[in-house]
Scaffold this motif. Structure first.
Motif, short mmCIF file in Angstrom:
data_model
loop_
_atom_site.label_atom_id
_atom_site.label_comp_id
_atom_site.label_asym_id
_atom_site.label_seq_id
_atom_site.Cartn_x
_atom_site.Cartn_y
_atom_site.Cartn_z
N ASN A 28 0.82 -1.21 0.00
CA ASN A 28 0.00 0.00 0.00
C ASN A 28 0.85 1.26 0.00
O ASN A 28 0.37 2.35 -0.32
CB ASN A 28 -0.94 -0.01 1.20
CG ASN A 28 -2.04 -1.04 1.03
OD1 ASN A 28 -2.88 -0.93 0.16
ND2 ASN A 28 -2.02 -2.07 1.87
N GLY A 29 2.13 1.11 0.36
CA GLY A 29 3.04 2.24 0.25
C GLY A 29 3.19 2.72 -1.19
O GLY A 29 3.46 3.90 -1.44
N LEU A 30 3.01 1.81 -2.14
CA LEU A 30 3.06 2.19 -3.56
C LEU A 30 1.90 3.10 -3.91
O LEU A 30 2.05 4.07 -4.67
CB LEU A 30 3.04 0.94 -4.44
CG LEU A 30 4.18 -0.06 -4.23
CD1 LEU A 30 3.95 -1.31 -5.07
CD2 LEU A 30 5.52 0.59 -4.59
N TYR A 31 0.71 2.80 -3.38
CA TYR A 31 -0.44 3.70 -3.57
C TYR A 31 -0.12 5.08 -3.01
O TYR A 31 -0.41 6.11 -3.63
CB TYR A 31 -1.67 3.17 -2.83
CG TYR A 31 -2.36 2.00 -3.43
CD1 TYR A 31 -2.66 1.93 -4.79
CD2 TYR A 31 -2.78 0.95 -2.61
CE1 TYR A 31 -3.33 0.85 -5.32
CE2 TYR A 31 -3.46 -0.14 -3.14
CZ TYR A 31 -3.74 -0.18 -4.49
OH TYR A 31 -4.41 -1.25 -5.02
N LEU A 32 0.44 5.09 -1.81
CA LEU A 32 0.71 6.36 -1.14
C LEU A 32 1.72 7.19 -1.92
O LEU A 32 1.56 8.41 -2.04
CB LEU A 32 1.22 6.09 0.28
CG LEU A 32 1.28 7.30 1.21
CD1 LEU A 32 -0.10 7.93 1.36
CD2 LEU A 32 1.82 6.87 2.58
N ALA A 33 2.73 6.54 -2.47
CA ALA A 33 3.72 7.25 -3.28
C ALA A 33 3.06 7.88 -4.50
O ALA A 33 3.33 9.03 -4.85
CB ALA A 33 4.84 6.30 -3.70
N ALA A 166 -7.19 -2.37 -20.10
CA ALA A 166 -6.35 -3.57 -20.25
C ALA A 166 -5.55 -3.83 -18.97
O ALA A 166 -5.48 -4.98 -18.50
CB ALA A 166 -5.41 -3.38 -21.43
N LEU A 167 -4.96 -2.79 -18.40
CA LEU A 167 -4.16 -2.97 -17.19
C LEU A 167 -5.05 -3.36 -16.01
O LEU A 167 -4.69 -4.23 -15.21
CB LEU A 167 -3.40 -1.67 -16.88
CG LEU A 167 -2.49 -1.70 -15.65
CD1 LEU A 167 -1.49 -2.85 -15.72
CD2 LEU A 167 -1.75 -0.36 -15.50
N LEU A 168 -6.23 -2.73 -15.92
CA LEU A 168 -7.14 -3.08 -14.83
C LEU A 168 -7.65 -4.51 -14.96
O LEU A 168 -7.78 -5.22 -13.97
CB LEU A 168 -8.31 -2.09 -14.79
CG LEU A 168 -9.34 -2.29 -13.67
CD1 LEU A 168 -8.66 -2.32 -12.30
CD2 LEU A 168 -10.40 -1.21 -13.72
N SER A 169 -7.92 -4.94 -16.18
CA SER A 169 -8.36 -6.33 -16.39
C SER A 169 -7.28 -7.31 -15.94
O SER A 169 -7.59 -8.36 -15.35
CB SER A 169 -8.71 -6.55 -17.86
OG SER A 169 -9.80 -5.76 -18.26
N ASN A 197 -2.26 -1.82 -9.56
CA ASN A 197 -3.17 -0.68 -9.39
C ASN A 197 -2.44 0.57 -8.93
O ASN A 197 -2.91 1.69 -9.15
CB ASN A 197 -4.28 -1.03 -8.40
CG ASN A 197 -5.32 -1.94 -9.01
OD1 ASN A 197 -5.34 -2.15 -10.23
ND2 ASN A 197 -6.18 -2.50 -8.19
N ALA A 198 -1.28 0.39 -8.29
CA ALA A 198 -0.48 1.54 -7.90
C ALA A 198 0.12 2.23 -9.12
O ALA A 198 0.52 3.40 -9.05
CB ALA A 198 0.63 1.12 -6.94
N VAL A 199 0.18 1.52 -10.22
CA VAL A 199 0.55 2.11 -11.51
C VAL A 199 -0.70 2.66 -12.21
O VAL A 199 -0.72 3.79 -12.72
CB VAL A 199 1.25 1.08 -12.42
CG1 VAL A 199 1.51 1.66 -13.81
CG2 VAL A 199 2.54 0.60 -11.79
N LEU A 200 -1.76 1.87 -12.19
CA LEU A 200 -2.99 2.21 -12.91
C LEU A 200 -3.64 3.49 -12.42
O LEU A 200 -3.98 4.38 -13.22
CB LEU A 200 -3.99 1.06 -12.79
CG LEU A 200 -5.40 1.37 -13.28
CD1 LEU A 200 -5.44 1.46 -14.80
CD2 LEU A 200 -6.40 0.35 -12.76
#
Length: 220
Positions: A28-33, A166-169, A197-200
């Motif tokens: 979840n740190g990736l989301y935060l970043a 595509a990425l979300l799928s 999802n941290a990328v998406l």
């Protein structure tokens, strides 16, 4: 409802201690970043809806961390509520600022997500694999529905929607495999859902941000 009820929903969890899902918690740190990065960008550009999306991304990080550590019903709500709000804000932003609807029409169109999901989820439930993450599948489907409509105004934005779908799928598929592959991969695959999802999610905010900036440049 018992908000303190504990939930064992993912392969990585083996008991109800705080750090029983270390990968699911720490990713979840990736989301935060991503939230911090996009908050800085959107605040600088003066885009309030994009900034609101960045704040929601930060709340997704916090809520998901709480759920994957405490594994309680209240933390599950803290995890899923920001995701739902993010979807609605993004849909409103697309309706109002990409498709250029009047604000009240954009609100009405955004509210249409609820009956759409109410119809789509039972249909998705007819397929066993899709049933695992049924609600989440409504989002890439909607992105693909919007893409050709958006393409009439901005092909780059529409292409971003297709790439996002595509990425979300892919990430939803990975999420759905978590318990299926548990015996052969004890760490589970849920942390990959977070990582993708941290990328998406920052990418989708950036697609909206660029659309708005391009529009401002054309107007200027």
């Amino acid at each position: 409802m018992d908000w303190t009820r504990q939930i064992d929903a993912y392969c990585e969890r083996t008991d109800f201690t705080f750090w029983s899902e270390p990968l699911n918690a720490l990713t979840n740190g990736l989301y935060l970043a991503g939230a911090i990065l996009m908050f800085a960008r959107t605040r600088r550009d003066g885009l309030p809806l994009a900034t609101a999306l960045s704040v929601m991304l930060g709340l997704i990080a916090i809520g998901s961390f709480l759920f994957h550590t405490t594994a309680t019903a209240w933390a599950s709500a803290a995890d899923t509520a920001p995701i739902g709000i993010f979807i609605l804000i993004y849909l409103f932003a697309v309706n109002r600022d990409v498709l250029r609807m009047l604000w009240w029409r954009a609100g009405f169109a955004t509210a249409g997500f609820f009956p759409y999901a109410a119809v789509a989820v039972p249909l998705l439930d007819r397929i066993a694999f899709l049933r695992i993450s049924d609600f989440y599948w409504t989002v890439p489907i909607l992105l693909l529905v919007y893409a050709p409509i958006v393409a009439r105004r901005n092909r780059a934005t529409a292409a971003g929607f297709v790439a996002g779908a595509a990425l979300l799928s892919t990430s939803i598929s990975v999420r759905s495999l978590d318990l299926i592959l548990c015996e052969v991969f004890p760490l589970g695959t849920h942390f990959l859902w977070h990582s993708l999802n941290a990328v998406l999610l920052p990418m989708m905010i950036e697609i909206y941000r660029r659309h708005m900036l391009e529009g401002a440049q054309r107007a200027g």
